[in-house]
Design a protein around this motif. Structure first.
Motif, PDB file in Angstrom:
ATOM      1  N   LEU A 124      60.040  53.229 -18.325  1.00  0.00           N
ATOM      2  CA  LEU A 124      61.080  52.590 -17.505  1.00  0.00           C
ATOM      3  C   LEU A 124      60.612  51.230 -17.003  1.00  0.00           C
ATOM      4  CD1 LEU A 124      62.429  55.572 -15.357  1.00  0.00           C
ATOM      5  CD2 LEU A 124      63.356  54.630 -17.484  1.00  0.00           C
ATOM      6  N   ARG A 125      59.311  51.067 -16.867  1.00  0.00           N
ATOM      7  CA  ARG A 125      58.773  49.781 -16.412  1.00  0.00           C
ATOM      8  C   ARG A 125      59.053  48.658 -17.411  1.00  0.00           C
ATOM      9  NH1 ARG A 125      55.508  50.419 -12.062  1.00  0.00           N
ATOM     10  NH2 ARG A 125      54.870  52.565 -11.597  1.00  0.00           N
ATOM     11  N   ASN A 126      59.290  49.004 -18.658  1.00  0.00           N
ATOM     12  CA  ASN A 126      59.417  47.990 -19.706  1.00  0.00           C
ATOM     13  C   ASN A 126      60.854  47.604 -20.029  1.00  0.00           C
ATOM     14  OD1 ASN A 126      56.597  47.994 -20.038  1.00  0.00           O
ATOM     15  ND2 ASN A 126      56.712  49.746 -21.412  1.00  0.00           N
ATOM     16  N   GLY A 127      61.835  48.327 -19.481  1.00  0.00           N
ATOM     17  CA  GLY A 127      63.222  48.024 -19.794  1.00  0.00           C
ATOM     18  C   GLY A 127      63.676  48.687 -21.083  1.00  0.00           C
ATOM     19  N   SER A 128      64.764  48.179 -21.644  1.00  0.00           N
ATOM     20  CA  SER A 128      65.353  48.803 -22.839  1.00  0.00           C
ATOM     21  C   SER A 128      65.876  47.740 -23.790  1.00  0.00           C
ATOM     22  CB  SER A 128      66.500  49.734 -22.432  1.00  0.00           C
ATOM     23  OG  SER A 128      67.568  48.984 -21.869  1.00  0.00           O
ATOM     24  N   ILE A 129      66.144  48.171 -25.016  1.00  0.00           N
ATOM     25  CA  ILE A 129      66.838  47.314 -25.973  1.00  0.00           C
ATOM     26  C   ILE A 129      68.076  48.064 -26.454  1.00  0.00           C
ATOM     27  CG2 ILE A 129      64.655  46.265 -26.697  1.00  0.00           C
ATOM     28  CD1 ILE A 129      65.021  47.742 -29.392  1.00  0.00           C
ATOM     29  N   HIS A 130      69.089  47.306 -26.846  1.00  0.00           N
ATOM     30  CA  HIS A 130      70.311  47.889 -27.386  1.00  0.00           C
ATOM     31  C   HIS A 130      70.535  47.381 -28.805  1.00  0.00           C
ATOM     32  CE1 HIS A 130      72.882  49.551 -23.861  1.00  0.00           C
ATOM     33  NE2 HIS A 130      71.623  49.897 -23.755  1.00  0.00           N
ATOM     34  N   VAL A 131      70.793  48.310 -29.706  1.00  0.00           N
ATOM     35  CA  VAL A 131      71.176  47.968 -31.075  1.00  0.00           C
ATOM     36  C   VAL A 131      72.677  48.230 -31.180  1.00  0.00           C
ATOM     37  CG1 VAL A 131      70.879  48.476 -33.521  1.00  0.00           C
ATOM     38  CG2 VAL A 131      68.907  48.596 -31.967  1.00  0.00           C
ATOM     39  N   MET A 132      73.442  47.176 -31.422  1.00  0.00           N
ATOM     40  CA  MET A 132      74.904  47.281 -31.445  1.00  0.00           C
ATOM     41  C   MET A 132      75.418  47.117 -32.867  1.00  0.00           C
ATOM     42  SD  MET A 132      75.729  45.092 -28.025  1.00  0.00           S
ATOM     43  CE  MET A 132      74.686  43.745 -28.593  1.00  0.00           C
TER      44      MET A 132
ATOM     45  N   LEU B   8      75.084  61.765 -33.712  1.00  0.00           N
ATOM     46  CA  LEU B   8      75.911  61.966 -32.526  1.00  0.00           C
ATOM     47  C   LEU B   8      75.867  63.430 -32.097  1.00  0.00           C
ATOM     48  CD1 LEU B   8      77.994  61.244 -30.382  1.00  0.00           C
ATOM     49  CD2 LEU B   8      79.770  61.437 -32.145  1.00  0.00           C
ATOM     50  N   GLU B   9      75.918  64.334 -33.065  1.00  0.00           N
ATOM     51  CA  GLU B   9      75.862  65.757 -32.746  1.00  0.00           C
ATOM     52  C   GLU B   9      74.559  66.102 -32.008  1.00  0.00           C
ATOM     53  OE1 GLU B   9      76.727  64.486 -35.690  1.00  0.00           O
ATOM     54  OE2 GLU B   9      78.874  64.947 -35.493  1.00  0.00           O
TER      55      GLU B   9
ATOM     56  N   GLY C  45      57.226  49.796 -26.150  1.00  0.00           N
ATOM     57  CA  GLY C  45      57.423  50.833 -25.156  1.00  0.00           C
ATOM     58  C   GLY C  45      58.719  50.726 -24.385  1.00  0.00           C
ATOM     59  N   ARG C  46      59.722  50.059 -24.951  1.00  0.00           N
ATOM     60  CA  ARG C  46      61.039  49.985 -24.305  1.00  0.00           C
ATOM     61  C   ARG C  46      61.950  51.044 -24.921  1.00  0.00           C
ATOM     62  NH1 ARG C  46      61.793  43.555 -25.295  1.00  0.00           N
ATOM     63  NH2 ARG C  46      61.355  44.321 -27.392  1.00  0.00           N
ATOM     64  N   THR C  47      62.800  51.643 -24.110  1.00  0.00           N
ATOM     65  CA  THR C  47      63.727  52.631 -24.649  1.00  0.00           C
ATOM     66  C   THR C  47      64.708  51.957 -25.595  1.00  0.00           C
ATOM     67  OG1 THR C  47      65.191  52.352 -22.730  1.00  0.00           O
ATOM     68  CG2 THR C  47      63.556  54.128 -22.638  1.00  0.00           C
ATOM     69  N   VAL C  48      65.100  52.687 -26.634  1.00  0.00           N
ATOM     70  CA  VAL C  48      66.029  52.171 -27.641  1.00  0.00           C
ATOM     71  C   VAL C  48      67.346  52.930 -27.523  1.00  0.00           C
ATOM     72  CG1 VAL C  48      66.460  51.782 -30.091  1.00  0.00           C
ATOM     73  CG2 VAL C  48      64.116  51.606 -29.191  1.00  0.00           C
ATOM     74  N   ASN C  49      68.429  52.195 -27.278  1.00  0.00           N
ATOM     75  CA  ASN C  49      69.774  52.774 -27.227  1.00  0.00           C
ATOM     76  C   ASN C  49      70.592  52.236 -28.385  1.00  0.00           C
ATOM     77  OD1 ASN C  49      70.021  52.562 -23.586  1.00  0.00           O
ATOM     78  ND2 ASN C  49      68.942  54.023 -24.868  1.00  0.00           N
ATOM     79  N   TYR C  50      71.500  53.054 -28.883  1.00  0.00           N
ATOM     80  CA  TYR C  50      72.344  52.651 -30.001  1.00  0.00           C
ATOM     81  C   TYR C  50      73.805  52.643 -29.580  1.00  0.00           C
ATOM     82  CZ  TYR C  50      68.274  53.220 -33.017  1.00  0.00           C
ATOM     83  OH  TYR C  50      67.031  53.088 -33.608  1.00  0.00           O
ATOM     84  N   MET C  51      74.514  51.594 -30.002  1.00  0.00           N
ATOM     85  CA  MET C  51      75.939  51.472 -29.724  1.00  0.00           C
ATOM     86  C   MET C  51      76.690  51.308 -31.041  1.00  0.00           C
ATOM     87  SD  MET C  51      75.883  48.947 -26.385  1.00  0.00           S
ATOM     88  CE  MET C  51      77.588  49.340 -25.964  1.00  0.00           C
ATOM     89  N   PHE C  52      77.833  51.971 -31.141  1.00  0.00           N
ATOM     90  CA  PHE C  52      78.670  51.912 -32.337  1.00  0.00           C
ATOM     91  C   PHE C  52      80.053  51.440 -31.910  1.00  0.00           C
ATOM     92  CE2 PHE C  52      75.296  54.927 -32.992  1.00  0.00           C
ATOM     93  CZ  PHE C  52      74.820  54.601 -34.245  1.00  0.00           C
ATOM     94  N   MET C  53      80.281  50.138 -32.088  1.00  0.00           N
ATOM     95  CA  MET C  53      81.430  49.511 -31.459  1.00  0.00           C
ATOM     96  C   MET C  53      82.771  49.924 -32.057  1.00  0.00           C
ATOM     97  SD  MET C  53      79.615  48.223 -29.230  1.00  0.00           S
ATOM     98  CE  MET C  53      81.022  47.701 -28.294  1.00  0.00           C
ATOM     99  N   GLU C  54      82.782  50.419 -33.288  1.00  0.00           N
ATOM    100  CA  GLU C  54      84.049  50.870 -33.853  1.00  0.00           C
ATOM    101  C   GLU C  54      84.590  52.089 -33.116  1.00  0.00           C
ATOM    102  OE1 GLU C  54      84.226  52.828 -37.685  1.00  0.00           O
ATOM    103  OE2 GLU C  54      82.038  53.060 -37.699  1.00  0.00           O
TER     104      GLU C  54
ATOM    105  N   HIS D 144      69.484  58.584 -27.016  1.00  0.00           N
ATOM    106  CA  HIS D 144      68.680  59.729 -27.445  1.00  0.00           C
ATOM    107  C   HIS D 144      67.357  59.785 -26.683  1.00  0.00           C
ATOM    108  CE1 HIS D 144      71.165  60.868 -30.925  1.00  0.00           C
ATOM    109  NE2 HIS D 144      71.332  59.575 -31.122  1.00  0.00           N
ATOM    110  N   THR D 145      66.903  60.990 -26.456  1.00  0.00           N
ATOM    111  CA  THR D 145      65.633  61.196 -25.758  1.00  0.00           C
ATOM    112  C   THR D 145      64.444  60.791 -26.631  1.00  0.00           C
ATOM    113  OG1 THR D 145      66.562  63.058 -24.538  1.00  0.00           O
ATOM    114  CG2 THR D 145      64.162  62.921 -24.659  1.00  0.00           C
ATOM    115  N   GLY D 146      63.497  60.065 -26.052  1.00  0.00           N
ATOM    116  CA  GLY D 146      62.211  59.825 -26.704  1.00  0.00           C
ATOM    117  C   GLY D 146      62.167  58.732 -27.748  1.00  0.00           C
TER     118      GLY D 146
END
Length: 311
Positions: free
Chosen positions: A182-190, A280-281, A141-150, A133-135
């Motif tokens: 972008l300088r700080n990298g990202s984290i993933h929540v799985m 998701l929508e 200050g790291r981007t947060v991405n979400y993963m839904f493994m099911e 998701h944007t923002g």
């Protein structure tokens, strides 16, 4: 398979208000005391007196050197994307050249040179296994991405389809994320809720991990698995057989309380105790809006202000 991809492959519009810190220093257990939090050289540490898209003069020179080295092969890559590649290798030129070369090989093998990929190219994103998701940013200050493994369907994705996802994410991220983040990298929540062995394929994970390692600029600084239960113990044994020691150290089993400490409410999804209502929508709508807005915009357009990248 995507669990393995996103831990192994990297060496790694909705507007919200966030209270996060972009300070380069930290004492968190995952970082070395007294070192810049984002692990970038001291001379490339962004501060709040700078434009969010600021490119340091030395980085401009490094970009110019990369353009001299690669010539027309990178004529369609923006300065900002080239800086993103530099950040992926801590601003070291020779490792950066290797990653860019690998990226260009993928683009050329698939005849994507100069092409802005769309959601149609990366259509497996529609199932929601990965949502960038944007923002959304954590407290550092790291981007947060979400993963839904099911939602992961490893046997349904080809190598080219996975490349398309990563290229699309890279292009999308460069347009939507200010360079200071972008300088700080990202984290993933799985989220492993309802995930089972049907959602993982270790043999295919190894195959594609080898194919995509060292190709893309994203740096995953921390990966947090939640809602794993007993299945996580089985999964972890599989993961350790694939992941490097560095990536094993960056992975941890977490909880909603951990996420609340790490991510501000505005960036933390409601299901984890936050206030972010994105779904998701919403993610698909963001991608479709991006496709409409940028489909006719060249990938290599640049902002002309001295010392700046893209606005």
């Amino acid at each position: 398979i995507f669990f393995f991809f996103f831990l192994h492959k990297f060496n790694t519009t909705v507007t919200t208000q966030h209270k996060h810190t972009l300070s380069p220093m930290t004492n968190s257990k995952s970082e070395k005391k007294g070192k810049p939090f984002n692990r970038q050289p001291e001379r490339f540490q962004w501060n709040e007196t700078m434009d969010k898209e600021y490119i340091f003069p030395e980085e401009h020179q490094m970009v110019a050197d990369l353009r001299t080295h690669f010539g027309d092969r990178i004529s369609y890559l923006s300065d900002k994307l080239l800086v993103y590649f530099l950040l992926s290798r801590r601003e070291e030129m020779e490792p950066t050249k290797e990653v860019i070369s690998n990226y260009l090989n993928v683009m050329e093998e698939n005849e994507w040179q100069g092409k802005r990929l769309t959601l149609e190219d990366a259509k497996i994103l529609r199932n929601g296994f990965l949502q960038f998701h944007t923002g959304l940013y954590d407290n550092h200050g790291r981007t947060v991405n979400y993963m839904f493994m099911e939602k992961n369907r490893p046997r349904e994705a080809s190598l080219k389809e996975m490349w398309a996802v990563f290229v699309y994410e890279t292009q999308y991220t460069v347009e939507h994320t200010p360079l200071c983040y972008l300088r700080n990298g990202s984290i993933h929540v799985m989220n492993l809720h309802n995930a089972g062995m049907k959602n993982f394929d270790p043999s295919k994970g190894k195959e594609i991990s080898r194919a995509v390692t060292g190709v893309f600029p994203k740096r995953i600084r921390r990966s947090i698995a939640v809602n794993g239960g007993l299945f996580l113990k089985v999964l972890w044994k599989l993961a350790k057989a694939i992941l490097s020691k560095k990536m094993v150290k960056r992975f941890e089993v977490g909880s909603n309380d951990l996420l609340k400490d790490l991510v501000p409410p505005s960036s933390l999804l409601e299901q984890y105790g936050g206030e972010c209502k994105l779904s998701l929508e919403d993610f698909i709508k963001q991608c479709e809006e991006y496709d409409r807005k940028y489909s006719s915009i060249p990938l290599n357009r640049e902002e002309k202000k001295e010392g700046m990248g893209l606005d």
